[in-house]
Design an enzyme around this catalytic site. Structure first.
Site, mmCIF file in Angstrom:
data_model
loop_
_atom_site.group_PDB
_atom_site.id
_atom_site.type_symbol
_atom_site.label_atom_id
_atom_site.label_comp_id
_atom_site.label_asym_id
_atom_site.label_seq_id
_atom_site.Cartn_x
_atom_site.Cartn_y
_atom_site.Cartn_z
ATOM 1 N N HIS A 128 7.885 -5.230 -0.921
ATOM 2 C CA HIS A 128 6.493 -5.472 -1.341
ATOM 3 C C HIS A 128 6.043 -4.422 -2.346
ATOM 4 O O HIS A 128 5.465 -4.733 -3.394
ATOM 5 C CB HIS A 128 5.609 -5.451 -0.098
ATOM 6 N N GLU A 129 6.336 -3.144 -2.051
ATOM 7 C CA GLU A 129 5.914 -2.068 -2.956
ATOM 8 C C GLU A 129 6.682 -2.119 -4.280
ATOM 9 O O GLU A 129 6.106 -1.917 -5.347
ATOM 10 C CB GLU A 129 6.097 -0.703 -2.272
ATOM 11 N N HIS B 125 5.055 -4.552 -6.484
ATOM 12 C CA HIS B 125 3.895 -4.047 -7.227
ATOM 13 C C HIS B 125 4.321 -3.357 -8.527
ATOM 14 O O HIS B 125 3.661 -3.457 -9.553
ATOM 15 C CB HIS B 125 3.112 -3.031 -6.387
ATOM 16 N N GLU C 24 -1.793 -8.567 -4.045
ATOM 17 C CA GLU C 24 -1.091 -8.423 -2.774
ATOM 18 C C GLU C 24 -0.222 -9.643 -2.486
ATOM 19 O O GLU C 24 0.919 -9.519 -2.047
ATOM 20 C CB GLU C 24 -2.099 -8.209 -1.630
HETATM 21 ZN ZN LIG Z 1 0.495 -4.147 -1.556
#
Ligand SMILES: [Zn+2]
Length: 246
Positions: A143-144, A147, A205
């Site tokens: 997830h990071e 980003h 997100e």
């Molecule tokens: Zn996030």
């Protein structure tokens, strides 16, 4: 947020992550070599990957300091290094221009993870301790990394107003990481302060969730683990809707 809202929101997010994970697996195994992600991810920001990497490296000590410094736990560090390596070297992320490095923050009480432009990724010891399965850890780190690949932090600081008539993009356009005077500029310090307090939008997100599930699947981790990790992150630090997510 009332419990019913939280449950229904968590349920719909779980469904989204599961569908994305299945698509990721089908996409990866079905059409090897097909890579829709990277081109679409390169947002039109007038900041070079080298400047992203440099500003992220310059902001990393301040981020670490905010969460008690880096963890000294060799087991947690080795585990995070191993999963991080898989998520970068075994997936489409290895073709990105970024230098990924995942760090464990010493803070055992905070349950969170963060990403800085250019590839610096952080996870608190408090979160690592709550992720017994590597699949869950892969979901969070993926997830990071998502980003970073989607340039969410870079996009945000580019749009940030540093002073009247001065945006982050203008500050970074003049930023020369090789020049000490440039690194010491007050505007850069302001930018770094904004970076470590950055919160992403629900859209960002959701995009990081999709990318995280896809990277975890491509690296051979169970995509369901990713979904479970998202649920944990959802409830653990009381952030609820993660509108103010990380
Ligand atoms: Zn996030």
């Amino acid at each position: 947020m009332d419990p019913h809202d939280r449950r229904s929101r968590a349920a719909s997010r779980l469904l989204t992550v599961l569908i994305m994970a299945l698509v990721a697996v089908a996409g990866y195994y079905g059409i090897r070599g097909y890579n829709p992600a990277l081109p679409a991810l390169v947002r039109p920001v007038r900041i070079t990957p080298q400047q992203e990497i440099a500003i992220g490296l310059q902001a990393a000590p301040a981020m670490a300091q905010r969460y008690g410094g880096l963890s000294a736990d060799p087991e947690a560090r080795q585990r995070v290094d191993r999963v991080c390596h898989d998520l970068v070297e075994k997936t489409e992320a290895r073709r990105s221009p970024y230098d990924f490095d995942c760090h464990v923050l010493a803070d055992t009480r905070t349950v969170d993870a963060f990403a800085l432009p250019g590839g610096q990724v952080f996870v608190t010891a408090g979160l690592v301790a709550r992720l017994p399965s590597d699949a869950g850890l892969a979901g969070v780190l993926g997830h990071e990394i998502g980003h970073v690949l989607a340039r969410h932090g870079t996009q945000r600081i580019a749009e940030t107003r540093i002073a009247p008539g001065l945006t982050g993009a203008a500050v970074l356009a003049a930023y020369d990481p090789a020049d000490a005077a440039s690194r010491r500029k007050a505007a850069i310090a302001t930018l770094i302060g904004r970076l470590i307090d950055l919160r992403f939008s629900p859209r960002e997100e959701a995009e990081a969730d999709r990318l995280g599930a896809r990277l975890a699947a491509q690296a051979g981790y169970d995509p369901l683990g990713a979904a479970q990790a998202m649920r944990l992150l959802e409830g653990a630090d009381g952030r609820g809707a993660r509108g103010g997510g990380t």
